[in-house]
Design an enzyme around this catalytic site. Sequence first.
Site, short mmCIF file in Angstrom:
data_model
loop_
_atom_site.label_atom_id
_atom_site.label_comp_id
_atom_site.label_asym_id
_atom_site.label_seq_id
_atom_site.Cartn_x
_atom_site.Cartn_y
_atom_site.Cartn_z
N LYS A 66 87.26 30.65 -27.10
CA LYS A 66 86.57 31.86 -26.61
C LYS A 66 87.52 32.75 -25.81
CE LYS A 66 83.36 29.31 -24.67
NZ LYS A 66 83.69 27.99 -25.27
N THR A 67 88.32 32.14 -24.94
CA THR A 67 89.29 32.92 -24.16
C THR A 67 90.33 33.54 -25.08
OG1 THR A 67 88.96 31.49 -22.23
CG2 THR A 67 90.94 32.86 -22.27
N ASP A 111 84.40 34.66 -18.12
CA ASP A 111 84.18 33.31 -18.62
C ASP A 111 82.99 32.68 -17.89
OD1 ASP A 111 84.62 31.08 -20.14
OD2 ASP A 111 86.31 30.34 -18.96
N THR A 160 79.31 28.41 -22.41
CA THR A 160 79.10 27.12 -23.07
C THR A 160 77.63 26.74 -23.07
OG1 THR A 160 79.53 25.99 -20.96
CG2 THR A 160 81.39 26.28 -22.46
N ARG A 219 91.78 22.91 -28.52
CA ARG A 219 92.40 22.61 -27.22
C ARG A 219 92.78 21.13 -27.14
NH1 ARG A 219 88.68 23.95 -22.36
NH2 ARG A 219 89.26 26.09 -22.94
#
Length: 352
Positions: A66-67, A111, A160, A219
């Site tokens: 997402k980032t 975020d 999330t 990640r």
Amino acid sequence: MTDPLVSAFASDEDMVADQSVRPKRLAELIGQHRVREQLDLLLQSALRRGSPPDHILLSGPPGLGKTTMAMIVAAELGAGLRMTSGPAIERAGDLAAVLTSLSLGDVLFIDEIHRIARPAEELLYSAMEDFRVDVVVGKGPGATAIPLDVEPFTLVGATTRSGLLTGPMRDRFGFVGQLDFYDPDELELIIARSARILDVPITDEGAVEIGRRSRGTPRIANRLLRRVRDYAEVRGNGVVDLAAARAALRVYDVDELGLDRLDRAVLLALLRQGGGPVGLSTLAVAVGEQPDTVEEVCEPFLLRSGLMARTPRGRIATAGAWQHLGIPGPAGTVGGGNPAGGLSSTPGLFDL
């Protein structure tokens, strides 16, 4: 005892590595084909009109990019990027200061936007719709609202827990993208790309092994790649091959399905209660973690792998969980068969 300076250095090294392997453009992004195509249409249309695109909401479990997508949006638009997080915005004034400092066309990334304070959220409504904020000066009957114009901008929110977003907040986003877990083939490509960038010698078999144990999350894939690289450099010949990947992941307690020690502890806590149902708080206490950690970090992959199920009465272990941990299950357990597409597990593979 670990030297704190060494720990800090290792943490900084990982952070630099994470930044270096992030895709910079949509064309470099692997996976998420539907969201990528939708974003491309949105951004190309905005560029042709010469105006900022609609506000963007990205939702999905941690580690799916997402980032990275927020950074890509800014890069594709050729715009500035401001980054903050929901918990950091405690007061409406904090958000007003950020909004009024934006330049025309900037991208603001928030975020964990579902954790933004309610007064700041209400201030954000007018900024998103009318590009205006009302700053209240003073208290009580003498309080005065001062309207301030905000340069047109694009908000990219990441969450999330999309279910915790209020209706008014969600309705103000023109585009909502749901990020899904990655397939092992996609993770293999991501690992191979990261290995090239980090100059890590790797074989196809090594990339496949790391990819299938990465829980569908880039990640985690990149983190495991670095740990297997460390193992290969210290105890191997420096090449991340199949043998090095298997040996390293055994050292780091990552099993055949990608479950780590905490995941297995959650499953074992369920099995000790006869497979459930067990409430989230009780489960968290049993493994010594916060409920949010169990719900946001462990549960998504356990549910997707068919090792756990949610019921109105609580969490239950499926037949796949009993099988994976090598413990005979009671008759009538839910969801028989091999979990995660037929991957077999080795009973007693790890100490629980």
